[in-house]
Write an enzyme that holds these catalytic residues in place. Structure first.
Site, mmCIF file in Angstrom:
data_model
loop_
_atom_site.group_PDB
_atom_site.id
_atom_site.type_symbol
_atom_site.label_atom_id
_atom_site.label_comp_id
_atom_site.label_asym_id
_atom_site.label_seq_id
_atom_site.Cartn_x
_atom_site.Cartn_y
_atom_site.Cartn_z
ATOM 1 N N ASP A 11 0.766 -4.232 8.825
ATOM 2 C CA ASP A 11 -0.354 -3.340 8.520
ATOM 3 C C ASP A 11 -1.588 -4.226 8.347
ATOM 4 O OD1 ASP A 11 -2.270 -1.662 7.407
ATOM 5 O OD2 ASP A 11 -0.799 -0.496 6.263
ATOM 6 N N ARG A 32 -11.950 -4.466 -8.151
ATOM 7 C CA ARG A 32 -11.834 -5.028 -6.801
ATOM 8 C C ARG A 32 -13.200 -5.044 -6.122
ATOM 9 N NH1 ARG A 32 -8.595 -2.111 -1.911
ATOM 10 N NH2 ARG A 32 -10.396 -0.748 -2.081
ATOM 11 N N TYR A 76 -11.717 2.802 9.323
ATOM 12 C CA TYR A 76 -12.865 3.149 8.459
ATOM 13 C C TYR A 76 -13.217 2.071 7.444
ATOM 14 C CZ TYR A 76 -8.994 5.055 5.582
ATOM 15 O OH TYR A 76 -7.827 5.238 4.897
ATOM 16 N N LYS A 77 -12.488 0.958 7.466
ATOM 17 C CA LYS A 77 -12.801 -0.116 6.511
ATOM 18 C C LYS A 77 -13.734 -1.121 7.194
ATOM 19 C CE LYS A 77 -8.715 0.876 3.869
ATOM 20 N NZ LYS A 77 -7.257 0.865 3.919
ATOM 21 N N PHE A 109 0.859 -1.188 0.000
ATOM 22 C CA PHE A 109 0.000 0.000 0.000
ATOM 23 C C PHE A 109 0.900 1.244 0.000
ATOM 24 C CE2 PHE A 109 -2.835 3.213 1.756
ATOM 25 C CZ PHE A 109 -3.974 2.990 0.995
HETATM 26 C C1 LIG Z 1 -6.531 1.999 3.914
HETATM 27 C C2 LIG Z 1 -5.128 1.680 4.214
HETATM 28 C C3 LIG Z 1 -4.344 2.582 4.933
HETATM 29 C C4 LIG Z 1 -4.928 3.899 5.358
HETATM 30 O O1 LIG Z 1 -4.015 4.798 5.847
HETATM 31 P P1 LIG Z 1 -4.528 6.161 6.482
HETATM 32 O O2 LIG Z 1 -3.293 6.875 6.783
HETATM 33 O O3 LIG Z 1 -5.310 5.816 7.719
HETATM 34 O O4 LIG Z 1 -5.384 6.838 5.475
HETATM 35 C C5 LIG Z 1 -3.049 2.211 5.235
HETATM 36 N N1 LIG Z 1 -2.546 1.018 4.845
HETATM 37 C C6 LIG Z 1 -3.282 0.132 4.148
HETATM 38 C C7 LIG Z 1 -2.706 -1.180 3.753
HETATM 39 C C8 LIG Z 1 -4.594 0.448 3.800
HETATM 40 O O5 LIG Z 1 -5.309 -0.410 3.091
#
Ligand SMILES: *Cc1c(COP(=O)(O)O)cnc(C)c1O
Length: 405
Positions: free
Chosen positions: A192, A364, A217-218, A123
């Site tokens: 993560d 996705r 938020y997911k 990510f």
């Molecule tokens: C959604 C997501 C994030 C989000 O990071 P924020 O800083 O909270 O916006 C980070 N890492 C992964 C793998 C994600 O899918």
């Protein structure tokens, strides 16, 4: 197919939880892995917090409503979902900011080593945060393809940073094996969990993970931009020093002393004052997911995605599956490769089937098990088949790209 779906829904032990979410009419929401649905209890709770705790209680609510304890309280509720102890998890800041804190802390715990190892295609924010520390002269980024990670672990590596369930493909790493390999090389590990927490079981302590971060938020349904969480294994509680040494991470924030003294345990990961409104919304989402329980959620998530694949097969839809075909090897999503994935995703959205597109050619589809039905799977498969069979997706309006995809 629809009939079979309804039979499965009738037998689904989680079926009633759908009513606890405000899923819009006419929408099949396959993007709960990007922004989870609104729990029905959240608006009422927000009203309570705003009118009662803030409006009436004012400053007194830091104590009376225990605003001050929210980061620890929510962290404690997330802990069982990720195989951690309550005092090892805290809700704070964004994933990105927590990555910064924990990568920095890990580097400081491995003097003489500067390399942070990750994989290409992780990510973006994970890689960008390493890059930021590299520009400060504090880290050196090294990327190794999946499958070559173990051999890239050497005496320069301070930290292995990986995303447990890949955001694009859903592929899941073997957390125990890679954590063990990193430890054998003298490195620490930071996971993560953004695409895992609340969707699949994670065993941080069983795997002897050092650190973890994850998204609110997911799958935790905390609302757009909800605070994230961070985990520090208890054995590191005294050793962790993070550079965002704000007053809320101080041992005695209200002593107002000139010198920083870190709070014990994960509390020292706090920096500034927590966003209480956002925290209150996150707590409702976490409570709901914790009430359902991670094992039933995971079991349903696998059944949903496998049923969706059956529906596609029966309609003879041929799309290249990018995700592992074995449901135990993937997160709660299915990704498909198609040259026109973006236009197809837009055509689906126009039909009320909201999934997403990931650059350059990935469609996705996320299967948040708390509120999706098997009926949604059958219907989404029908829509996808119809979109592909017709030339609908070739319409000009579906070719435009929006700022947020
Ligand atoms: C959604 C997501 C994030 C989000 O990071 P924020 O800083 O909270 O916006 C980070 N890492 C992964 C793998 C994600 O899918």
């Amino acid at each position: 197919m629809l009939e079979r779906a309804r039979t499965l829904d009738a037998a689904d032990p989680l079926a009633t939880y759908r009513e606890r979410f405000a899923v819009p009419d006419g929408v099949i929401y396959l993007d709960g892995n990007s922004l989870g649905c609104l729990p029905r209890a959240t608006p009422e709770r927000m009203q309570q917090v705003m009118r009662g705790e803030w409006g009436e209680g004012l400053i007194r609510s830091w104590n009376d409503a225990d605003w001050i304890g929210l980061p620890q309280r929510i962290g404690g509720k997330i802990a069982p979902l990720i195989g951690a102890e309550p005092h090892e998890v805290i809700a704070a800041d964004s994933v990105s900011v927590n990555l910064f804190k924990l990568i920095s802390a890990a580097l400081a715990m491995r003097p003489g080593r500067k390399t942070v190892l990750s994989e290409p295609g992780n990510f973006p924010t994970d890689l960008y945060m390493i890059e930021g520390l590299e520009k400060q002269g504090l880290a050196t980024q090294r990327l190794a393809e999946r499958g070559r990670i173990a051999e890239a672990l050497d005496e320069d590596v301070a930290l292995l940073l990986l995303t447990h369930a890949h955001y694009k493909t859903g592929e899941v790493f073997d957390m125990a094996a890679l954590t063990g390999a990193a430890h054998a090389a003298g490195a620490l590990v930071l996971w993560d969990l953004s695409h895992s927490g609340g969707a699949l079981p994670v065993e941080l302590n069983e795997c002897e993970a050092d650190f973890a971060v994850g998204c609110g938020y997911k799958y935790l349904n905390g609302g757009p931009g909800a605070p994230a969480y961070a985990f520090v294994a208890e054995r590191h509680h005294d050793a962790v020093q993070q550079p965002l040494s704000g007053w809320m991470g101080h041992a005695r924030p209200f002593a107002f002393t000139d010198d920083y003294a870190p709070a014990p345990g994960v509390d020292r990961l706090l920096c500034g004052t927590a966003p209480i409104l956002a925290m209150a919304a996150l707590e409702v989402g976490v409570d709901l997911i914790a009430e359902i329980g991670i094992e039933p959620l995971y079991a349903k998530s696998q059944k949903l995605s496998e049923f969706f694949r059956q529906c596609l097969a029966e309609r003879e839809v041929e799309l290249g599956l990018v995700s592992p075909s074995d449901p135990t090897q993937r997160g709660s999503q299915l990704s498909f490769r198609h040259e026109h994935a973006h236009a197809i995703s837009q055509a689906l959205i126009a039909r009320g089937v909201i999934g997403d597109f990931r650059d350059p050619d990935i469609l996705r589809l996320g299967f948040a098990p708390a509120y999706l039905r098997f009926e949604d799977m059958a219907e989404a498969a029908r829509h996808l088949a119809e979109v592909l069979e017709s030339d609908e997706w070739q319409r000009d309006e579906f070719r435009k790209r929006a700022a947020v995809t």
